[in-house]
Scaffold this motif. Structure first.
Motif: not given
Length: 166
Positions: A66-95
């Protein structure tokens, strides 16, 4: 004609924001999966003195899965958003822990996660081998090997592509 081309380009480029709907849906799915994980954990915690070693190992593998599946979801959300929508303006260090994932790197990480998840499922099946027919064991192994081969091929293709870009 050039103005029509600019309008089409703006529409296509703006349509990337439609992906946000999918990422927000994944956030909701992750929250639901978190609730599911909590119930699994509470069940395991309640049976900690009842389970024998094999049952406890299987329960822990379920939680790890379950932890691996949750990590996979998180990875897809963050990197997909960064790659295809917009860069994270705030919290650059957080990602920053993700590094710079391009689409190829993301595919490799997703494939690796799928192989890890499949490995856990296969181990769970093998630990309960008496509950499965030989045919089911064979097919589970073949499916896992298909995931492994796919991940290896994706990795090889990514390596070839990165050499061609240089």
């Amino acid at each position: 004609m050039k103005s029509l081309e600019l309008i089409v380009e703006r529409i296509i480029l703006s349509s990337r924001w439609l992906l946000v709907i999918f990422y927000l849906g994944l956030v909701a799915a992750l929250a639901l999966y978190g609730v599911s994980f909590l119930f699994k954990f509470l069940k395991v915690a309640g049976l900690v003195f009842v389970y024998d070693d094999a049952e406890m190992i299987l329960a822990m593998l379920g939680l790890i899965d379950a932890a691996l599946v949750a990590s996979l979801i998180m990875m897809v959300m963050i990197s997909g958003y960064e790659n295809f929508v917009s860069r994270f303006d705030e919290g650059e260090g957080e990602v920053s822990f993700l590094g710079k994932l391009d689409a190829g790197s993301l595919k490799i990480k997703v494939a690796s996660s799928i192989v890890a998840i499949s490995s856990i499922h296969l181990l769970q099946i093998f630990l309960n081998a008496q509950q499965y027919t030989g045919e089911k064991l064979m097919w589970a192994t073949i499916m896992h090997l298909a995931f492994v081969v796919s991940a290896l091929l994706l990795g090889s293709l990514e390596q070839i592509m990165s050499k061609l870009k240089k």
